[in-house]
Design a protein around this motif. Structure first.
Motif, mmCIF file in Angstrom:
data_model
loop_
_atom_site.group_PDB
_atom_site.id
_atom_site.type_symbol
_atom_site.label_atom_id
_atom_site.label_comp_id
_atom_site.label_asym_id
_atom_site.label_seq_id
_atom_site.Cartn_x
_atom_site.Cartn_y
_atom_site.Cartn_z
ATOM 1 N N VAL A 268 -9.360 2.618 -8.138
ATOM 2 C CA VAL A 268 -9.761 1.665 -7.104
ATOM 3 C C VAL A 268 -8.550 1.290 -6.257
ATOM 4 C CG1 VAL A 268 -10.602 -0.677 -6.672
ATOM 5 C CG2 VAL A 268 -11.714 0.739 -8.392
ATOM 6 N N ARG B 139 0.855 4.187 -2.895
ATOM 7 C CA ARG B 139 0.525 5.549 -2.532
ATOM 8 C C ARG B 139 1.729 6.468 -2.660
ATOM 9 N NH1 ARG B 139 -4.050 8.263 -0.691
ATOM 10 N NH2 ARG B 139 -5.726 6.779 -1.006
ATOM 11 N N ALA C 104 -14.248 -2.890 -0.518
ATOM 12 C CA ALA C 104 -13.433 -4.107 -0.520
ATOM 13 C C ALA C 104 -14.286 -5.372 -0.632
ATOM 14 C CB ALA C 104 -12.554 -4.166 0.724
ATOM 15 N N TYR D 120 -6.772 -5.209 3.318
ATOM 16 C CA TYR D 120 -7.692 -4.341 4.040
ATOM 17 C C TYR D 120 -8.590 -5.150 4.955
ATOM 18 C CZ TYR D 120 -11.705 -1.389 4.948
ATOM 19 O OH TYR D 120 -12.712 -0.719 5.562
ATOM 20 N N TYR E 40 -19.783 -8.894 3.786
ATOM 21 C CA TYR E 40 -19.408 -7.690 4.521
ATOM 22 C C TYR E 40 -18.802 -8.057 5.860
ATOM 23 C CZ TYR E 40 -22.713 -5.342 1.373
ATOM 24 O OH TYR E 40 -23.375 -4.865 0.283
ATOM 25 N N LEU E 41 -17.748 -7.354 6.246
ATOM 26 C CA LEU E 41 -17.168 -7.568 7.569
ATOM 27 C C LEU E 41 -17.801 -6.650 8.604
ATOM 28 C CD1 LEU E 41 -13.355 -7.929 6.789
ATOM 29 C CD2 LEU E 41 -15.057 -9.709 7.188
ATOM 30 N N MET E 42 -18.527 -5.632 8.113
ATOM 31 C CA MET E 42 -19.121 -4.677 9.040
ATOM 32 C C MET E 42 -20.586 -4.461 8.691
ATOM 33 S SD MET E 42 -16.021 -1.884 9.333
ATOM 34 C CE MET E 42 -15.575 -1.758 7.603
ATOM 35 N N ILE F 228 -15.489 -5.831 -4.172
ATOM 36 C CA ILE F 228 -14.445 -6.279 -5.078
ATOM 37 C C ILE F 228 -14.161 -7.756 -4.890
ATOM 38 C CG2 ILE F 228 -11.959 -6.186 -5.365
ATOM 39 C CD1 ILE F 228 -12.300 -3.122 -5.062
ATOM 40 N N VAL G 170 -7.117 1.997 8.256
ATOM 41 C CA VAL G 170 -7.387 1.002 9.304
ATOM 42 C C VAL G 170 -6.116 0.652 10.066
ATOM 43 C CG1 VAL G 170 -8.611 -1.106 9.842
ATOM 44 C CG2 VAL G 170 -9.007 0.017 7.687
ATOM 45 N N LEU H 194 -4.936 -5.848 -2.338
ATOM 46 C CA LEU H 194 -5.182 -4.776 -1.383
ATOM 47 C C LEU H 194 -6.490 -4.987 -0.635
ATOM 48 C CD1 LEU H 194 -4.082 -1.570 -3.284
ATOM 49 C CD2 LEU H 194 -3.118 -2.474 -1.178
ATOM 50 N N ALA H 195 -7.502 -5.419 -1.368
ATOM 51 C CA ALA H 195 -8.795 -5.661 -0.726
ATOM 52 C C ALA H 195 -8.630 -6.725 0.351
ATOM 53 C CB ALA H 195 -9.834 -6.081 -1.754
ATOM 54 N N ALA I 73 0.813 -1.216 0.000
ATOM 55 C CA ALA I 73 0.000 0.000 0.000
ATOM 56 C C ALA I 73 0.846 1.266 0.000
ATOM 57 C CB ALA I 73 -0.961 0.007 1.188
ATOM 58 N N LYS J 271 -11.263 -5.696 14.648
ATOM 59 C CA LYS J 271 -12.485 -6.217 15.276
ATOM 60 C C LYS J 271 -12.134 -7.093 16.470
ATOM 61 C CE LYS J 271 -15.991 -7.826 12.811
ATOM 62 N NZ LYS J 271 -16.777 -8.502 11.733
ATOM 63 N N GLU K 19 -7.816 4.090 -3.894
ATOM 64 C CA GLU K 19 -8.842 4.140 -2.860
ATOM 65 C C GLU K 19 -8.594 3.069 -1.799
ATOM 66 O OE1 GLU K 19 -11.210 6.404 -3.155
ATOM 67 O OE2 GLU K 19 -12.736 5.801 -1.686
ATOM 68 N N LEU K 20 -8.378 1.842 -2.277
ATOM 69 C CA LEU K 20 -8.173 0.728 -1.356
ATOM 70 C C LEU K 20 -6.920 0.905 -0.521
ATOM 71 C CD1 LEU K 20 -9.166 -2.394 -3.454
ATOM 72 C CD2 LEU K 20 -10.263 -1.577 -1.378
ATOM 73 N N ALA K 21 -5.858 1.359 -1.169
ATOM 74 C CA ALA K 21 -4.617 1.579 -0.431
ATOM 75 C C ALA K 21 -4.855 2.604 0.673
ATOM 76 C CB ALA K 21 -3.509 2.042 -1.368
ATOM 77 N N GLY K 22 -5.630 3.631 0.364
ATOM 78 C CA GLY K 22 -5.955 4.634 1.380
ATOM 79 C C GLY K 22 -6.771 4.041 2.513
ATOM 80 N N CYS K 23 -7.773 3.251 2.179
ATOM 81 C CA CYS K 23 -8.597 2.590 3.188
ATOM 82 C C CYS K 23 -7.741 1.713 4.080
ATOM 83 C CB CYS K 23 -9.667 1.715 2.535
ATOM 84 S SG CYS K 23 -10.963 2.630 1.707
ATOM 85 N N TYR K 24 -6.894 0.941 3.454
ATOM 86 C CA TYR K 24 -6.023 0.042 4.190
ATOM 87 C C TYR K 24 -5.186 0.814 5.196
ATOM 88 C CZ TYR K 24 -2.068 -2.959 5.219
ATOM 89 O OH TYR K 24 -1.092 -3.657 5.870
ATOM 90 N N LEU L 103 -14.854 3.905 3.520
ATOM 91 C CA LEU L 103 -14.194 2.705 3.990
ATOM 92 C C LEU L 103 -14.726 1.490 3.248
ATOM 93 C CD1 LEU L 103 -13.285 2.838 7.634
ATOM 94 C CD2 LEU L 103 -12.239 3.669 5.589
ATOM 95 N N GLY L 104 -13.799 0.624 2.837
ATOM 96 C CA GLY L 104 -14.131 -0.521 2.009
ATOM 97 C C GLY L 104 -14.837 -1.635 2.699
#
Lengths: 248, 248
Positions: free
Chosen positions: B126, A88, B84, A134, B92-94, B87, B137, A130-131, A84, A142, B129-134, B247-248
DNA sequence: GCGAGGGCTTGATCTGGATCAAGCGCAGCG
DNA sequence: CGCTGCGCTTGATCCAGATCAAGCCCTCGC
């Protein structure tokens, strides 16, 4: 780079679908290096110059702040880390150090970025990687927020046992102090908690773990695929932990 | 979908660089919907059918396990969530629930996946975006593991103040109980800790926060870009928190 | 205007886990 | 071979933060 290494890298989910030409370009800029145990490979805050691929040996990813430190993950062969940050072109959020003698392939981040702009298949692989990363960290977070120490330990042990093929007995893949840090507790606490898990169907002898009563342990751990994984997509996906790495 | 909404979506980092044709295809399958406050939009474990884009109102992402629950993030306009899972085509984890009346665009996950296979520019977006989300977290996890409650609160307040333009006074953007859960503590603890921060240069009156001594607060919070962000890449990047989502 | 519910605070108490402080045992090395 | 260091355990103590239990206050709905 050794002859057998190229196919191994090529076989990674991250690289297996890309164009042959892209792969060759990428590998031209890459080089391999062997590091002794206990070496600080990268420090958090450094600019992200290279994607790292672990070919041999274990690498710890950890973070520090205000003089404190904690383990975030352990990467083992064949896995990659700090993807990541490379993408970036941003500073590393974690430091990395070898836990033992380790052989590592270094791929220039700029090559990486150049190539996924041209090779869509590779871009898709990066997306999937990446997904997965993440989702692995979300799971970790969690666990930290929803479970107590004992529950985290219990589910970790259960997970290890499953990864080893549902065996009742296995050896811890990392030092206990590292495991403690990874699980968000002190070594003392881990030590005591492990002993107390005697009553929940676990016996520990040194680094050997024996699950004597799986049902009882499960009742405590309450394993949940949304925390413990794996992604249905494939065991190789985002399992971020002492068992396997590939964290961005 | 309302006329002003399309350009707003198009302007998001995730969609702004894609081919016009891809964007149109994506939007053909999408639809907008308005939900009342307090509605469970998705539940963790559900299959990921739609990428969600928040156009109005706040949405809480939270997780639950063994009867416990915690807030993972809050998404506000204009931000997306559960990228995420879409993709990966994984559960879903959340979970997500509206905190207030919210207008949300739903984009079929299958369209999403089809399009980044064809549109490299979109794939690259994408990836970013994912790298940023990662990274967001990872930062959150670092905060949880390395900082105490008071330190997390202090740095949160400092961050909010900076996001609001370095003002000494601002209003908390979310309910305190939610903030407590997000920061990994109980409401009681947050309440007491906030009062105790009196001695560290913070006054709190209801949801209004006044930083009376920035230096003193900073000494406690020890803000660090590797935990508090933002990514140098752009403020809009991975700030995952009560201030901003995606957030993914 | 009034009652009910929910968010917030406050107090009292409890406890999980951290910290401090030794000892133990094994591995590496001179 | 024996010294040394380090990882691990164990014990004693401490403390941050959770839990339990009221009360307060504001908002909303009737």
């Amino acid at each position: 780079m050794r002859p057998h290494e190229l196919p191994e890298i090529r076989h990674l989910p991250l690289f297996r679908d890309m164009l042959q030409g892209s792969f060759e370009t990428l590998m031209q800029g890459a080089y391999a290096q062997t590091f002794p145990a206990g070496l600080e490979l990268i420090r958090q805050g450094d600019p992200a110059d290279f994607l790292h691929v672990v070919m041999e040996g274990q690498v710890e990813l950890h973070a520090q702040w205000a003089g404190r430190e904690c383990t975030m993950a352990v990467v083992r062969p064949v896995g990659t880390f700090i993807l990541a940050a490379c993408i970036r072109d941003a500073p590393y959020l974690m430091s990395a150090r070898t836990l033992e003698r380790a052989r590592i392939i270094l791929i220039p981040a700029s090559d990486l970025r150049a190539i996924f702009h041209r090779d869509t298949e590779f871009a898709v692989s990066v997306i999937n990687e990446l997904a997965g990363c993440y989702r692995a960290v979300v799971r970790h977070a969690k666990g930290l927020k929803l479970r107590t120490s004992r529950e985290r330990i219990a589910s970790y042990l259960l997970r290890q046992s499953v990864l080893a093929g549902n065996v009742p007995s296995f050896v811890l893949p990392v030092e206990k102090r590292l495991l403690a840090s990874y699980l968000g507790m002190t070594p003392e606490n881990l030590s005591r908690a492990l002993k107390s898990l005697d009553a929940e169907g676990v016996r520990v002898d040194g680094s050997r773990v024996i699950i004597t009563d799986r049902a009882k342990l499960s009742a405590l751990a309450r394993p949940d695929p949304l925390i413990d994984g794996p992604d249905p997509e494939g065991a190789s996906a985002g399992v971020a932990l002492p068992p396997v790495g590939r964290l961005g």
